[in-house]
Enzyme design. Structure first.
Site, PDB file in Angstrom:
ATOM      1  N   LEU A 193      -8.607  28.610  -0.794  1.00  0.00           N
ATOM      2  CA  LEU A 193      -9.647  28.932  -1.820  1.00  0.00           C
ATOM      3  C   LEU A 193     -10.519  30.161  -1.087  1.00  0.00           C
ATOM      4  O   LEU A 193     -10.649  30.115  -0.085  1.00  0.00           O
ATOM      5  CB  LEU A 193     -10.718  27.883  -2.345  1.00  0.00           C
ATOM      6  CG  LEU A 193     -10.055  26.824  -3.029  1.00  0.00           C
ATOM      7  CD1 LEU A 193     -11.156  25.856  -3.294  1.00  0.00           C
ATOM      8  CD2 LEU A 193      -9.464  27.213  -4.306  1.00  0.00           C
ATOM      9  N   ASP A 194     -10.653  31.041  -2.018  1.00  0.00           N
ATOM     10  CA  ASP A 194     -11.638  32.205  -1.357  1.00  0.00           C
ATOM     11  C   ASP A 194     -12.771  31.854  -0.748  1.00  0.00           C
ATOM     12  O   ASP A 194     -13.264  30.521  -1.326  1.00  0.00           O
ATOM     13  CB  ASP A 194     -11.908  33.274  -2.353  1.00  0.00           C
ATOM     14  CG  ASP A 194     -10.620  33.913  -3.097  1.00  0.00           C
ATOM     15  OD1 ASP A 194      -9.498  33.966  -2.238  1.00  0.00           O
ATOM     16  OD2 ASP A 194     -10.365  34.350  -3.972  1.00  0.00           O
ATOM     17  N   LYS A 195     -13.377  32.507   0.258  1.00  0.00           N
ATOM     18  CA  LYS A 195     -14.724  32.020   0.761  1.00  0.00           C
ATOM     19  C   LYS A 195     -15.817  31.681  -0.119  1.00  0.00           C
ATOM     20  O   LYS A 195     -16.371  30.440   0.083  1.00  0.00           O
ATOM     21  CB  LYS A 195     -15.037  33.129   1.661  1.00  0.00           C
ATOM     22  CG  LYS A 195     -16.462  32.835   2.415  1.00  0.00           C
ATOM     23  CD  LYS A 195     -17.060  34.038   3.115  1.00  0.00           C
ATOM     24  CE  LYS A 195     -18.557  33.823   3.805  1.00  0.00           C
ATOM     25  NZ  LYS A 195     -18.842  35.177   4.439  1.00  0.00           N
TER      26      LYS A 195
END
Length: 325
Positions: free
Chosen positions: A138-140
């Site tokens: 998952l993105d930051k």
């Protein structure tokens, strides 16, 4: 730490005529084809006691094959005492609810302080699994559910299911700019942006990418969506929604700057101004357990910042029932 691998089997007659790497992949499905090929090339495989180092070599059937090797642990990463919100855990997998601001894997600009470093502290033996068992990311600033493999066998099966688009379903909650009237499917390839190296983009030379979406709730100038990934490209939902000219609220990378509608309530104006991340949450994860095959599903509650954002959007729509722009 390292893990000793010792495997033996007799080649069934019905596999006669097939290549060595294909036969071993069928006999030892807990390990990926690429890993088995590497072992063959590194002289770790014997056939009837003789070393065979040619993956394409064909066998007759009836031979005795063996693999003797050691999987070295990845030592370049440090275990760090970072709290994880663990939703589920057994001997083979764990599922976490990732918070905003936590990077999944070390990289440029984020050498540590990541999910991977936290996993090494929580379960030190995971150092023997490539990428510490991480099979998807998952993105930051995207929140929500991720599954992690605690063993090589579990990782191999999860990756196979993910690549085959079978028994691995990821659903997301999102809020985008603009009013969408109906759901649909976006099937547009995604690759690295031609000039902006931190961006991804839709272009013909990219990898196949498919996103399904449906409208969950409509507001005056925004839409709450439920999305399902069929593939898992970097920034996939963010890129696809921007491609439709409906970038996610707060997604500064892909054009999701604040867009208050006309006569917006003060509460909505403040929420849009203060929402500094993409409004995206991995709300539901369904898999077949990589070892038992049991169908399993988890859900993670929508985080507080998105709850407040949606509440402000509802209030604004209620206050301005006749204004649509």
């Amino acid at each position: 730490m390292s893990e000793q691998i010792s495997l033996q089997a007799e080649v069934p007659v019905e596999l006669g005529g097939k290549r060595l790497d294909q036969i071993l992949a069928q006999l030892f499905p807990d390990f990926s084809r690429s890993r088995i090929k590497t072992w063959i090339l590194e002289d770790k495989v014997t056939v009837d006691g003789e070393v065979f180092n040619t993956p394409r070599e064909k066998l007759l059937g009836g031979e005795s094959v063996a693999i003797e090797t050691v999987i070295e642990a990845q030592r370049e990463y440090e275990a760090q005492d970072i709290e994880l919100d663990i939703v589920y855990e057994d001997d083979d997998i764990l599922v976490i609810n990732k918070p905003m601001g936590l990077v999944v894997h070390p990289g440029a600009g984020n050498p540590d302080g990541t999910v991977l470093n936290a996993l090494l502290h929580h379960h030190p033996e995971i150092i023997n699994v490539p990428r510490a068992g991480i099979v998807h990311r998952l993105d930051k600033d995207t929140t929500g559910l991720m599954v992690v493999a605690k063993t090589i066998q579990a990782q191999t099966h999860l990756v196979k299911n993910l690549q085959a688009r079978e028994n691995f379903t990821r659903e997301y909650e999102a809020v985008c700019n603009g009013t969408m009237t109906a759901g649909g499917m976006i099937e547009k390839p995604i690759g690295r942006h031609a000039t902006k190296r931190t961006h991804m983009a839709v272009h013909e030379m990219g990898k196949p990418a498919i996103t399904h979406y449906r409208v969950a709730e409509k507001f005056r100038a925004h839409t709450r969506l439920r999305l399902r990934l069929e593939t898992g490209r970097t920034h996939q939902i963010r890129v696809h929604m921007a491609y439709l000219n409906h970038p996610l609220i707060g997604d500064q990378l892909y054009g999701g700057r604040p867009r208050p509608p006309r006569n917006a309530t003060q509460g909505l104006t403040e929420q849009l101004r203060e929402f500094k991340r993409q409004a995206l949450h991995a709300i539901k994860l369904s898999i077949a357990h990589p070892i038992t095959g049991e169908k399993m599903t988890w859900e993670a509650p929508v985080p507080e910042d998105m709850i407040k954002l949606v509440a402000a959007l509802r209030e604004d729509t209620k206050e301005n029932p006749d204004l649509t722009l």
